[in-house]
Design a protein around this motif. Sequence first.
Motif, PDB file in Angstrom:
ATOM      1  N   LEU A 147       0.795  -1.215   0.000  1.00  0.00           N
ATOM      2  CA  LEU A 147       0.000   0.000   0.000  1.00  0.00           C
ATOM      3  C   LEU A 147       0.831   1.271   0.000  1.00  0.00           C
ATOM      4  O   LEU A 147       0.341   2.328  -0.373  1.00  0.00           O
ATOM      5  CB  LEU A 147      -0.936  -0.003   1.212  1.00  0.00           C
ATOM      6  N   ASN A 148       2.089   1.207   0.394  1.00  0.00           N
ATOM      7  CA  ASN A 148       2.904   2.416   0.439  1.00  0.00           C
ATOM      8  C   ASN A 148       3.553   2.739  -0.903  1.00  0.00           C
ATOM      9  O   ASN A 148       4.354   3.652  -0.990  1.00  0.00           O
ATOM     10  CB  ASN A 148       3.972   2.311   1.533  1.00  0.00           C
ATOM     11  N   ASN A 149       3.214   2.009  -1.959  1.00  0.00           N
ATOM     12  CA  ASN A 149       3.718   2.288  -3.300  1.00  0.00           C
ATOM     13  C   ASN A 149       2.617   2.924  -4.130  1.00  0.00           C
ATOM     14  O   ASN A 149       1.486   2.450  -4.144  1.00  0.00           O
ATOM     15  CB  ASN A 149       4.178   1.008  -4.001  1.00  0.00           C
ATOM     16  N   LYS A 150       2.963   3.991  -4.830  1.00  0.00           N
ATOM     17  CA  LYS A 150       2.010   4.685  -5.690  1.00  0.00           C
ATOM     18  C   LYS A 150       2.451   4.511  -7.138  1.00  0.00           C
ATOM     19  O   LYS A 150       3.608   4.789  -7.472  1.00  0.00           O
ATOM     20  CB  LYS A 150       1.971   6.166  -5.336  1.00  0.00           C
TER      21      LYS A 150
END
Length: 83
Positions: free
Chosen positions: A32-35
Amino acid sequence: MCQLTISFIQWWLCVDSINDIFYSITMGRPPLNNKPILIRLSEESIAKIDSLVGTYGRAKFIREAVENEIERRAAEGLSKSDQ
């Protein structure tokens, strides 16, 4: 028969948990911390990356290269205002 059934159930639960671990490592959505972003690279750069890490290693290679460059610039004290 009952002992065999319990052993099989215990075995199946163990196999199922191993499969869950393997699945969570190799598949599923990204952390979730990757965009996701769009970048443009030349065909030559893509070919060089693929020759080093293969098609499926592109994203990880690019993430690591970006992180390494960020750390390098931070260590040198470079910032946007310095450029």
